[in-house]
Design an enzyme around this catalytic site. Structure first.
Site, PDB file in Angstrom:
ATOM      1  N   CYS A 155       0.837  -1.200   0.000  1.00 36.37           N
ATOM      2  CA  CYS A 155       0.000   0.000   0.000  1.00 36.37           C
ATOM      3  C   CYS A 155       0.877   1.258   0.000  1.00 36.37           C
ATOM      4  CB  CYS A 155      -0.936  -0.038   1.212  1.00 36.37           C
ATOM      5  SG  CYS A 155      -2.136   1.304   1.248  1.00 36.37           S
ATOM      6  N   CYS A 156       1.910   1.287   0.871  1.00 34.14           N
ATOM      7  CA  CYS A 156       2.823   2.442   0.891  1.00 34.14           C
ATOM      8  C   CYS A 156       3.562   2.549  -0.444  1.00 34.14           C
ATOM      9  CB  CYS A 156       3.842   2.306   2.016  1.00 34.14           C
ATOM     10  SG  CYS A 156       3.255   2.795   3.643  1.00 34.14           S
ATOM     11  N   CYS A 205      -1.114   8.329   7.607  1.00 30.91           N
ATOM     12  CA  CYS A 205      -2.481   8.025   7.151  1.00 30.91           C
ATOM     13  C   CYS A 205      -3.318   7.549   8.336  1.00 30.91           C
ATOM     14  CB  CYS A 205      -2.440   6.917   6.115  1.00 30.91           C
ATOM     15  SG  CYS A 205      -1.493   7.317   4.638  1.00 30.91           S
ATOM     16  N   CYS A 239      -3.329   3.819   9.589  1.00 31.78           N
ATOM     17  CA  CYS A 239      -2.065   3.265  10.088  1.00 31.78           C
ATOM     18  C   CYS A 239      -1.453   4.100  11.202  1.00 31.78           C
ATOM     19  CB  CYS A 239      -1.070   3.142   8.947  1.00 31.78           C
ATOM     20  SG  CYS A 239      -1.640   2.077   7.623  1.00 31.78           S
ATOM     21  N   CYS A 245       7.678   4.065   5.960  1.00 31.97           N
ATOM     22  CA  CYS A 245       6.804   3.867   4.813  1.00 31.97           C
ATOM     23  C   CYS A 245       7.584   3.517   3.551  1.00 31.97           C
ATOM     24  CB  CYS A 245       5.956   5.107   4.559  1.00 31.97           C
ATOM     25  SG  CYS A 245       6.939   6.570   4.194  1.00 31.97           S
TER      26      CYS A 245
HETATM   27  S1  SF4 Z   1       0.547   4.571   5.699  1.00 29.64           S
HETATM   28 FE1  SF4 Z   1      -1.023   2.951   5.589  1.00 29.64          FE
HETATM   29  S2  SF4 Z   1      -2.742   3.751   4.404  1.00 29.64           S
HETATM   30 FE2  SF4 Z   1      -0.959   5.120   4.093  1.00 29.64          FE
HETATM   31  S3  SF4 Z   1      -0.012   4.401   2.237  1.00 29.64           S
HETATM   32 FE3  SF4 Z   1       1.043   3.336   3.910  1.00 29.64          FE
HETATM   33  S4  SF4 Z   1      -0.095   1.423   4.307  1.00 29.64           S
HETATM   34 FE4  SF4 Z   1      -1.361   2.751   2.964  1.00 29.64          FE
END
Ligand code: SF4
Length: 233
Positions: free
Chosen positions: A116-117, A199, A202, A225
């Protein structure tokens, strides 16, 4: 002059003793419009925006807008744009949240935060830095073991440009003292137990005495991240 890892090393010792303002002024004189400041609107970032605006204007600022920031962060962004002469670039992921859910399944951050990151921060960072010669970050040595060797001036081999960390040797107390003394607007979540803010899915508040970064990716063996190194892909 073309900057490389070797030229950075020749300046590293000298700039280590400069104040953040001195480093930012030198960076502006050296790179001008090739200089950009990364901001997730944490405490260090708002302090740096204030410091930078005192030595050059407009300040080119970019944020990696994952579409998953806290409402308080989006409001702070607006406040800072009103108050400071900044040119804010909101760099978005290639996929909307809906497209990501369709491609990767719902709530990817719960299953694979590195992926996701990678999609929402790391890939956009490459676009945010394209065409720039140097970037400024709020990294401090004290923040995490992964940042313990940060220097005010570094070579970013991954993106092939200079990286400046003007607060590398600053303590948390020193950053707070600056923000309070200069009445810099900051994220109200800091006063509600969130020392590090990313975010919303998280990030959680931390208990008094807990590691300041324990509230990030809680439950996962993940502390970064990926934009400053680390595992995101
Ligand atoms: S911090 Fe969490 S929601 Fe944001 S990009 Fe990374 S995994 Fe995705």
């Amino acid at each position: 002059m073309t900057w490389t890892n070797e030229t950075v090393r020749t300046y590293q010792e000298q700039v280590r003793h400069w104040t953040p303002g001195e480093l930012l002024r030198w960076a502006w004189e050296t790179w001008g419009d090739g200089l950009t400041l990364a901001s997730s609107f944490g405490l260090e970032d708002v302090a740096l925006i204030d410091m930078a605006a005192r030595v050059f204007q407009p300040v080119d600022v970019f944020c990696l807008d994952t579409d998953l920031l806290f409402p308080e962060t989006y409001r702070l962004m607006e406040t800072l744009v009103q108050r400071y002469p900044i040119r804010l670039r909101r760099v978005r992921p290639r996929l909307t949240l809906e497209e990501q859910a369709a491609q990767e399944g719902p709530e990817l951050w719960r299953r694979d935060p590195d992926r996701c990151c990678g999609l929402r921060k790391v890939e956009p960072l490459g676009r945010a830095l394209a065409g720039y010669a140097a970037w400024v970050t709020g990294i401090r040595r004290e923040q995490a073991p992964t940042r313990a060797h940060a220097e005010p001036l570094e070579w970013d081999a991954r993106h092939n440009l200079v990286k400046l960390n003007p607060l590398a040797y600053w303590t948390t107390d020193a950053v707070w003292a600056y923000v309070r003394a200069e009445a810099v607007p900051y994220n109200p979540l800091h006063d509600r137990g969130y020392p590090s803010i990313g975010c919303w899915p998280c990030t959680r508040a931390v208990a008094p005495g807990e590691d300041p970064r324990a509230g990030r990716w809680s439950g996962f063996d993940k502390t970064e991240c990926g934009i400053h190194g680390g595992p995101a892909r």
